[in-house]
Design an enzyme around this catalytic site. Structure first.
Site, PDB file in Angstrom:
ATOM      1  N   ASP A  30     -13.670   6.454   6.902  1.00  0.00           N
ATOM      2  CA  ASP A  30     -12.317   5.899   6.981  1.00  0.00           C
ATOM      3  C   ASP A  30     -11.609   6.204   5.659  1.00  0.00           C
ATOM      4  OD1 ASP A  30     -10.084   4.194   6.767  1.00  0.00           O
ATOM      5  OD2 ASP A  30     -11.007   2.621   7.986  1.00  0.00           O
TER       6      ASP A  30
ATOM      7  N   SER B 156     -11.069  -0.759   0.609  1.00  0.00           N
ATOM      8  CA  SER B 156      -9.719  -1.321   0.602  1.00  0.00           C
ATOM      9  C   SER B 156      -9.564  -2.539  -0.300  1.00  0.00           C
ATOM     10  CB  SER B 156      -9.296  -1.674   2.018  1.00  0.00           C
ATOM     11  OG  SER B 156     -10.172  -2.622   2.583  1.00  0.00           O
TER      12      SER B 156
ATOM     13  N   HIS C  16     -14.062  -2.065   6.788  1.00  0.00           N
ATOM     14  CA  HIS C  16     -12.897  -2.805   7.287  1.00  0.00           C
ATOM     15  C   HIS C  16     -13.156  -3.556   8.602  1.00  0.00           C
ATOM     16  CE1 HIS C  16      -8.604  -2.983   8.766  1.00  0.00           C
ATOM     17  NE2 HIS C  16      -8.397  -3.193   7.486  1.00  0.00           N
TER      18      HIS C  16
ATOM     19  N   HIS D 294      -7.236   4.554   2.508  1.00  0.00           N
ATOM     20  CA  HIS D 294      -6.655   4.374   1.174  1.00  0.00           C
ATOM     21  C   HIS D 294      -6.756   5.609   0.277  1.00  0.00           C
ATOM     22  CE1 HIS D 294      -5.771   0.153   1.760  1.00  0.00           C
ATOM     23  NE2 HIS D 294      -6.852   0.149   2.514  1.00  0.00           N
TER      24      HIS D 294
ATOM     25  N   ASN E 276       0.813  -1.216   0.000  1.00  0.00           N
ATOM     26  CA  ASN E 276       0.000   0.000   0.000  1.00  0.00           C
ATOM     27  C   ASN E 276       0.852   1.274   0.000  1.00  0.00           C
ATOM     28  OD1 ASN E 276      -2.371  -1.608   0.274  1.00  0.00           O
ATOM     29  ND2 ASN E 276      -1.909  -1.816   2.447  1.00  0.00           N
TER      30      ASN E 276
ATOM     31  N   GLU F  49     -16.093   3.697   4.235  1.00  0.00           N
ATOM     32  CA  GLU F  49     -14.737   4.041   3.814  1.00  0.00           C
ATOM     33  C   GLU F  49     -14.881   4.993   2.633  1.00  0.00           C
ATOM     34  OE1 GLU F  49     -12.426   0.434   3.049  1.00  0.00           O
ATOM     35  OE2 GLU F  49     -13.179  -0.429   4.904  1.00  0.00           O
TER      36      GLU F  49
ATOM     37  N   LYS G  34      -0.134   3.829   4.892  1.00  0.00           N
ATOM     38  CA  LYS G  34      -0.265   3.451   3.486  1.00  0.00           C
ATOM     39  C   LYS G  34       0.460   4.480   2.608  1.00  0.00           C
ATOM     40  CE  LYS G  34      -3.678   0.336   4.824  1.00  0.00           C
ATOM     41  NZ  LYS G  34      -4.900   0.173   5.592  1.00  0.00           N
TER      42      LYS G  34
HETATM   43  C1  LIG Z   1      -5.328  -0.689   6.653  1.00  0.00           C
HETATM   44  C2  LIG Z   1      -6.649  -0.208   7.105  1.00  0.00           C
HETATM   45  C3  LIG Z   1      -6.882   0.118   8.439  1.00  0.00           C
HETATM   46  C4  LIG Z   1      -5.877  -0.178   9.515  1.00  0.00           C
HETATM   47  O1  LIG Z   1      -4.818   0.713   9.504  1.00  0.00           O
HETATM   48  P1  LIG Z   1      -3.406   0.294  10.132  1.00  0.00           P
HETATM   49  O2  LIG Z   1      -2.718   1.593  10.330  1.00  0.00           O
HETATM   50  O3  LIG Z   1      -2.762  -0.598   9.158  1.00  0.00           O
HETATM   51  O4  LIG Z   1      -3.702  -0.391  11.432  1.00  0.00           O
HETATM   52  C5  LIG Z   1      -8.101   0.670   8.767  1.00  0.00           C
HETATM   53  N1  LIG Z   1      -9.060   0.872   7.830  1.00  0.00           N
HETATM   54  C6  LIG Z   1      -8.872   0.522   6.538  1.00  0.00           C
HETATM   55  C7  LIG Z   1      -9.955   0.765   5.552  1.00  0.00           C
HETATM   56  C8  LIG Z   1      -7.674  -0.037   6.147  1.00  0.00           C
HETATM   57  O5  LIG Z   1      -7.501  -0.433   4.890  1.00  0.00           O
END
Ligand SMILES: *Cc1c(COP(=O)(O)O)cnc(C)c1O
Length: 384
Positions: A206, A181, A133, A209, A45, A177, A238
Site C-alpha cells: 500500500d 500512515s 491500515h 503515503h 495529507n 505499507e 493524498k
Molecule cells: C488513506 C489510506 C487509505 C485509504 O485511502 P482513501 O483514498 O482515503 O480511501 C488506504 N491505505 C492507507 C495506508 C491510507 O493511509
C-alpha cells in the site's frame, strides 16, 4: 433504534472516545479556517499542495464540461470512458508497471482486493505487518480469512511465521505499507521482495503515503527496487490532491480484478471531474523534485527540533512526523494547546493506533515554510 444509538454514543463519550465531525474551510496553501480562526494546517495529507493547484482545478472543470459530472454506470456496464483507459495507461507508465486499474477510493480498493485474491484457491495464508491500515484489515476480514500479523517491520519474525504457518498454503500473501500512515517510517521493500520470492509469496504494498512524495519522480518506493512488488496499491487522495485509488501490477492481475473485485464491479466508475484532476496531477507530479526535496528537508528540520525538545518521534523518516505522547488525555490536551496557538495538529488515539500509543500526527507539506515549522516547535516548547 435511536435509543440504542444514543446509548452506544454515551458509552463512547464515557470512555473519552466520542468522535465528532468538525468543519474546516480551506484558507490558502497550508492553512485552514476553523471556528472563525485561521489555523496553520499540519494535519492534512496534501503533501505537495496539489488540492488547490490551478492546473488540477482547470482540468477538472474542463472534463466536467466535456464529459459530464457523473460516469453514469460501473466500469463493466457503460462507465468506462476513453478517459479512464488513458489515465490508467498514464499511471502504469508513471509507476513502471504492466497494467493499472482505478478504484473509487483507497479504502474501497483494499476492501475488495483481498476477497478477490482469496477466491483463487482454498488455502490462503496472509502475513500482514501489525500496523497496516484499517481498510486492509477490513478486506482480509471480508475475505473470511484470519491474518497472521508480524511485528512491525520485523522481517525475521515474518520469515519465522512464513516457515511455521505458510508451508502448506496454496497461496501466501505478504502485506505491508511502504510508508506507514501513523508512524511515518518506511518498509524495506527490497528485503520484503527478496523474502517473498524466497517463500513463493505474493507481495502486496500500500503506497498511499509514498505516491507522489518518494521514489524516482515521486512514483513511490516500489518504483525504486529491481523486483517490484506483485501488487501495488495507492491513492490519488493524498499527495496527488484529489480522490480515488489504483492498483498496479501485471496484466493478468488487472484483468482478474476486473472480473472478481466486487468493489469495482458493483460501484460506479470515477467521474470525469475527478479523472481530470488525476490526469493533471500525473502530468505535473513527476516534475516536482524541488518540492519533494524541500519537503524532506523541512521534515528533517522538524524532527531535529522535536528531538532538541526531548520529544519522541518514533522511527519517522518521511513527511509524516508523529510525537509519541502515550495517554489519550495528554494527547488531546496538547492538540488543544496547539489549536489555541493557531496550529492544527490532530490527536490520533486508539483504535486508530495501538493502546497506549496516542500521538499527535504532524503531516508536513511542501507548501509549509521553515518559519511555519519554527512556529510549531515554539508552541510545543512552551506547552511542555
Ligand atoms: C488513506 C489510506 C487509505 C485509504 O485511502 P482513501 O483514498 O482515503 O480511501 C488506504 N491505505 C492507507 C495506508 C491510507 O493511509
Amino acid at each position: 433504534m435511536d435509543s440504542r444509538f444514543r446509548k452506544a454514543l454515551e458509552e463512547r463519550e464515557a470512555k473519552g472516545r466520542l468522535r465528532q465531525l468538525r468543519p474546516v474551510a480551506p484558507a490558502g496553501p497550508g492553512r485552514l479556517m476553523r471556528d472563525g480562526r485561521e489555523l496553520l494546517d499540519f494535519s492534512s495529507n496534501d503533501y505537495l499542495g496539489l488540492a488547490h493547484h490551478p492546473l488540477l482545478v482547470e482540468r477538472s472543470c474542463e472534463w466536467a464540461r466535456e464529459l459530464g459530472t457523473g460516469s453514469r454506470a460501473s466500469r463493466l456496464v457503460t462507465g468506462t470512458l476513453d478517459a479512464h483507459l488513458a489515465v490508467e495507461r498514464k499511471l502504469a507508465a508513471f509507476k513502471g508497471s504492466e497494467a493499472a486499474l482505478l478504484f473509487a477510493s483507497g479504502w474501497q480498493a483494499n476492501a475488495t482486493i483481498f476477497p478477490a485474491l482469496c477466491a483463487l484457491a482454498p488455502k490462503i495464508a496472509i502475513f500482514a505487518d501489525r500496523l497496516v491500515h484499517a481498510s486492509i484489515h477490513h478486506g482480509i476480514a471480508a475475505a473470511g480469512q484470519r491474518q497472521v500479523r508480524f511485528r512491525h517491520n520485523d522481517y525475521d519474525h515474518l520469515e519465522e511465521l512464513l516457515e511455521a504457518k505458510g508451508r502448506d498454503a496454496d497461496i501466501r500473501l505478504v502485506v505491508t505499507e511502504s510508508v506507514f500512515s501513523m508512524d511515518g517510517d518506511r518498509a524495506d521493500l527490497e528485503r520484503l521482495s527478496a523474502i517473498a520470492r524466497k517463500h513463493d509469496a505474493f507481495l502486496v504494498v500500500d503506497e498511499a503515503h509514498a505516491t507522489g512524495v518518494l521514489g524516482p519522480k515521486g512514483a513511490g518506493l516500489s518504483a525504486e527496487i529491481e523486483h517490484k512488488p506483485d501488487l501495488v496499491m495507492g491513492t490519488f487522495s493524498k499527495a496527488l490532491g484529489s480522490f480515488g485509488a489504483f492498483v498496479c501490477g501485471s496484466a493478468p492481475l488487472v484483468d482478474y480484478l476486473v472480473n472478481a473485485a466486487s468493489g469495482l464491479i458493483y460501484s460506479t466508475a470515477l467521474p470525469p471531474p475527478v479523472l481530470g484532476a488525476i490526469d493533471a496531477a500525473l502530468d505535473i507530479v513527476p516534475g516536482m523534485d524541488k518540492q519533494r526535496t524541500d519537503l524532506a528537508r523541512l521534515s528533517e528540520k522538524f524532527r531535529s527540533g522535536l528531538h532538541a525538545l526531548g520529544l519522541d518521534c518514533g522511527a519517522s523518516d518521511t513527511q509524516i512526523v508523529p510525537i509519541m505522547v502515550g495517554g489519550e488525555e495528554e494527547t488531546l490536551k496538547i492538540a488543544e494547546i496547539l489549536e489555541k496557538s493557531g496550529i492544527l495538529g490532530i490527536a490520533i488515539r486508539p483504535p486508530t493506533v495501538p493502546n497506549g500509543s496516542s500521538r499527535i500526527r504532524f503531516a508536513l507539506s511542501s507548501v509549509h515554510s521553515e518559519k511555519h515549522v519554527e512556529q510549531v516547535l515554539d508552541v510545543l516548547g512552551k506547552a511542555l
